[in-house]
Design a protein around this motif. Structure first.
Motif, mmCIF file in Angstrom:
data_model
loop_
_atom_site.group_PDB
_atom_site.id
_atom_site.type_symbol
_atom_site.label_atom_id
_atom_site.label_comp_id
_atom_site.label_asym_id
_atom_site.label_seq_id
_atom_site.Cartn_x
_atom_site.Cartn_y
_atom_site.Cartn_z
ATOM 1 N N ILE A 63 0.837 -1.185 0.000
ATOM 2 C CA ILE A 63 0.000 0.000 0.000
ATOM 3 C C ILE A 63 0.883 1.250 0.000
ATOM 4 C CG2 ILE A 63 -1.793 1.274 1.234
ATOM 5 C CD1 ILE A 63 -2.693 -1.434 0.078
ATOM 6 N N PRO A 64 0.790 2.087 -1.036
ATOM 7 C CA PRO A 64 1.597 3.317 -1.051
ATOM 8 C C PRO A 64 1.108 4.303 0.007
ATOM 9 C CG PRO A 64 0.088 3.265 -2.923
ATOM 10 C CD PRO A 64 -0.026 1.936 -2.246
ATOM 11 N N ASP A 65 2.058 5.019 0.629
ATOM 12 C CA ASP A 65 1.736 6.048 1.619
ATOM 13 C C ASP A 65 0.787 5.500 2.679
ATOM 14 O OD1 ASP A 65 1.977 8.542 2.735
ATOM 15 O OD2 ASP A 65 0.504 9.497 1.431
ATOM 16 N N TYR A 66 1.131 4.347 3.221
ATOM 17 C CA TYR A 66 0.198 3.594 4.067
ATOM 18 C C TYR A 66 -0.088 4.258 5.407
ATOM 19 C CZ TYR A 66 4.619 2.036 6.171
ATOM 20 O OH TYR A 66 5.850 1.994 6.757
ATOM 21 N N HIS A 67 0.675 5.281 5.801
ATOM 22 C CA HIS A 67 0.382 5.999 7.032
ATOM 23 C C HIS A 67 -0.716 7.039 6.838
ATOM 24 C CE1 HIS A 67 3.124 4.419 9.909
ATOM 25 N NE2 HIS A 67 4.215 4.726 9.226
ATOM 26 N N SER A 68 -0.962 7.438 5.611
ATOM 27 C CA SER A 68 -1.897 8.526 5.345
ATOM 28 C C SER A 68 -3.340 8.024 5.375
ATOM 29 C CB SER A 68 -1.613 9.148 3.974
ATOM 30 O OG SER A 68 -1.949 8.239 2.940
ATOM 31 N N GLU A 69 -4.263 8.981 5.474
ATOM 32 C CA GLU A 69 -5.685 8.635 5.443
ATOM 33 C C GLU A 69 -6.045 7.958 4.127
ATOM 34 O OE1 GLU A 69 -10.041 10.917 5.695
ATOM 35 O OE2 GLU A 69 -8.218 11.927 6.377
ATOM 36 N N ALA A 70 -5.508 8.485 3.022
ATOM 37 C CA ALA A 70 -5.789 7.887 1.716
ATOM 38 C C ALA A 70 -5.205 6.484 1.617
ATOM 39 C CB ALA A 70 -5.229 8.778 0.603
ATOM 40 N N GLY A 71 -4.003 6.282 2.166
ATOM 41 C CA GLY A 71 -3.392 4.954 2.129
ATOM 42 C C GLY A 71 -4.177 3.951 2.943
ATOM 43 N N ILE A 72 -4.637 4.345 4.126
ATOM 44 C CA ILE A 72 -5.443 3.438 4.954
ATOM 45 C C ILE A 72 -6.751 3.110 4.247
ATOM 46 C CG2 ILE A 72 -6.703 3.245 7.135
ATOM 47 C CD1 ILE A 72 -4.479 4.980 8.396
ATOM 48 N N LEU A 73 -7.373 4.111 3.625
ATOM 49 C CA LEU A 73 -8.607 3.866 2.886
ATOM 50 C C LEU A 73 -8.375 2.864 1.756
ATOM 51 C CD1 LEU A 73 -11.561 4.463 2.132
ATOM 52 C CD2 LEU A 73 -10.739 6.428 0.830
ATOM 53 N N LEU A 74 -7.276 3.030 1.026
ATOM 54 C CA LEU A 74 -6.969 2.114 -0.070
ATOM 55 C C LEU A 74 -6.773 0.696 0.469
ATOM 56 C CD1 LEU A 74 -6.240 1.480 -3.010
ATOM 57 C CD2 LEU A 74 -3.895 2.248 -2.499
ATOM 58 N N GLY A 75 -6.012 0.547 1.561
ATOM 59 C CA GLY A 75 -5.828 -0.772 2.145
ATOM 60 C C GLY A 75 -7.141 -1.392 2.600
ATOM 61 N N ASP A 76 -8.020 -0.572 3.196
ATOM 62 C CA ASP A 76 -9.336 -1.072 3.603
ATOM 63 C C ASP A 76 -10.120 -1.586 2.394
ATOM 64 O OD1 ASP A 76 -8.865 -0.431 6.246
ATOM 65 O OD2 ASP A 76 -10.116 1.378 6.246
ATOM 66 N N GLN A 77 -10.036 -0.863 1.282
ATOM 67 C CA GLN A 77 -10.779 -1.267 0.086
ATOM 68 C C GLN A 77 -10.232 -2.562 -0.501
ATOM 69 O OE1 GLN A 77 -10.373 2.348 -2.176
ATOM 70 N NE2 GLN A 77 -12.415 3.038 -1.620
ATOM 71 N N VAL A 78 -8.914 -2.701 -0.548
ATOM 72 C CA VAL A 78 -8.316 -3.934 -1.069
ATOM 73 C C VAL A 78 -8.682 -5.114 -0.176
ATOM 74 C CG1 VAL A 78 -6.127 -5.126 -1.486
ATOM 75 C CG2 VAL A 78 -6.407 -2.752 -2.236
ATOM 76 N N ALA A 79 -8.526 -4.941 1.141
ATOM 77 C CA ALA A 79 -8.874 -6.011 2.073
ATOM 78 C C ALA A 79 -10.354 -6.348 1.988
ATOM 79 C CB ALA A 79 -8.497 -5.608 3.493
ATOM 80 N N GLY A 80 -11.201 -5.314 1.930
ATOM 81 C CA GLY A 80 -12.640 -5.544 1.837
ATOM 82 C C GLY A 80 -13.034 -6.256 0.557
ATOM 83 N N TYR A 81 -12.389 -5.885 -0.554
ATOM 84 C CA TYR A 81 -12.714 -6.542 -1.819
ATOM 85 C C TYR A 81 -12.319 -8.015 -1.789
ATOM 86 C CZ TYR A 81 -13.558 -7.027 -6.790
ATOM 87 O OH TYR A 81 -14.063 -7.433 -8.000
ATOM 88 N N ALA A 82 -11.177 -8.321 -1.182
ATOM 89 C CA ALA A 82 -10.764 -9.719 -1.066
ATOM 90 C C ALA A 82 -11.751 -10.512 -0.222
ATOM 91 C CB ALA A 82 -9.366 -9.803 -0.468
ATOM 92 N N LEU A 83 -12.217 -9.930 0.880
ATOM 93 C CA LEU A 83 -13.177 -10.629 1.731
ATOM 94 C C LEU A 83 -14.534 -10.786 1.036
ATOM 95 C CD1 LEU A 83 -12.277 -8.900 5.099
ATOM 96 C CD2 LEU A 83 -11.894 -11.306 4.518
ATOM 97 N N ALA A 84 -14.925 -9.771 0.267
ATOM 98 C CA ALA A 84 -16.177 -9.880 -0.473
ATOM 99 C C ALA A 84 -16.108 -10.953 -1.549
ATOM 100 C CB ALA A 84 -16.531 -8.525 -1.098
ATOM 101 N N ASN A 85 -14.891 -11.268 -2.016
ATOM 102 C CA ASN A 85 -14.687 -12.319 -3.011
ATOM 103 C C ASN A 85 -14.163 -13.613 -2.385
ATOM 104 O OD1 ASN A 85 -14.946 -11.377 -6.049
ATOM 105 N ND2 ASN A 85 -14.185 -9.628 -4.877
ATOM 106 N N ALA A 86 -14.357 -13.778 -1.084
ATOM 107 C CA ALA A 86 -13.768 -14.919 -0.372
ATOM 108 C C ALA A 86 -14.196 -16.249 -0.972
ATOM 109 C CB ALA A 86 -14.137 -14.862 1.108
ATOM 110 N N LYS A 87 -15.459 -16.386 -1.304
ATOM 111 C CA LYS A 87 -15.932 -17.653 -1.869
ATOM 112 C C LYS A 87 -15.382 -17.858 -3.275
ATOM 113 C CE LYS A 87 -20.110 -20.384 -2.670
ATOM 114 N NZ LYS A 87 -21.602 -20.404 -2.560
ATOM 115 N N ARG A 88 -15.371 -16.807 -4.077
ATOM 116 C CA ARG A 88 -14.916 -16.910 -5.470
ATOM 117 C C ARG A 88 -13.433 -17.272 -5.540
ATOM 118 N NH1 ARG A 88 -16.745 -12.040 -7.756
ATOM 119 N NH2 ARG A 88 -18.506 -13.163 -8.629
#
Length: 227
Positions: free
Chosen positions: A139-164
């Motif tokens: 995650i680029p700039d992972y300390h920033s608010e934008a970086g944390i948001l991006l990491g949340d989205q990537v993690a959330g997308y993986a969990l939403a595709n957990a079955k697939r």
């Protein structure tokens, strides 16, 4: 077709392009900054706040409500949507990876254009990376608010595709999110990398090693991996 063109097409179908969300956050931050008066000779600008320290202790396992909350923030394509453009090889070295891990890596690489580095196979005491079952999405700039948001989205997308994708677990910011396989993996800890503050770790059940005949799409792959 280039990755950029595919990303634009998929973004219209999914109605989620992570880069738009991050750009909106950055535009909002910029507009907010524009309203703040410049410091005068008698007024000095306050120094930027230091990021909060990581919680004490090691990686902990998220409860089901936390898993559901992270996954729920990512809209998913409807069953009727078809994406006919195959996903290109992206920023992930795919040698040594199994098919569901490759599928996850290519999808994330196309949908989240801010991601420039995804690690895959490597030697490790645990089985996930050596067996081609896991990727580390940096995650680029992972300390920033934008970086944390991006990491949340990537993690959330993986969990939403957990079955697939057969996701066993996701690790992000000192927390394990169990997937369809139970997610009982534990981590060494003591720094930001070990505590997964600078990357999202995604582990799948693999689906077997590629034969070279696979074609990967956003919502499917051919031939389909075995159940």
């Amino acid at each position: 077709m280039s990755r950029g063109k595919i990303a634009r097409y998929v973004g219209r179908g999914l109605a989620i392009v992570a880069s738009l969300t991050v750009s909106a956050a950055l535009i909002y931050a910029q507009s907010s900054n524009d309203t703040v008066p410049k410091p005068t000779e008698t007024t000095k600008a306050a120094p930027p706040a230091a990021p909060p320290p990581p919680p004490a202790g090691g990686v902990r396992i998220a409860d089901p409500a936390e898993v559901a909350a992270l996954a729920a923030n990512v809209p998913m394509p409807s069953e009727g949507q078809q994406f006919t453009f195959p996903l290109p090889t992206g920023v992930t070295p795919e040698s040594g990876l199994q098919v569901k891990t490759i599928w996850a890596a290519r999808t994330i690489g196309v949908l989240f254009q801010e991601i420039k580095t995804i690690y895959g196979y490597r030697q490790d005491p645990l089985r996930w990376h050596p067996e081609g079952l896991a990727i580390d999405v940096m995650i680029p700039d992972y300390h920033s608010e934008a970086g944390i948001l991006l990491g949340d989205q990537v993690a959330g997308y993986a969990l939403a595709n957990a079955k697939r994708w057969g996701v066993n677990h996701v690790i992000w910011r000192q927390k394990i999110y169990p997937g369809v396989g139970g997610g009982n993996w534990t981590s060494d800890y003591g720094n930001e990398t070990a505590n997964h503050y600078d990357h999202v770790h995604i582990a799948t059940d693999g689906g077997g090693y590629p034969t070279g005949r696979e074609t990967y799409f956003i919502t499917s792959m051919t031939p389909a991996p075995p159940d």
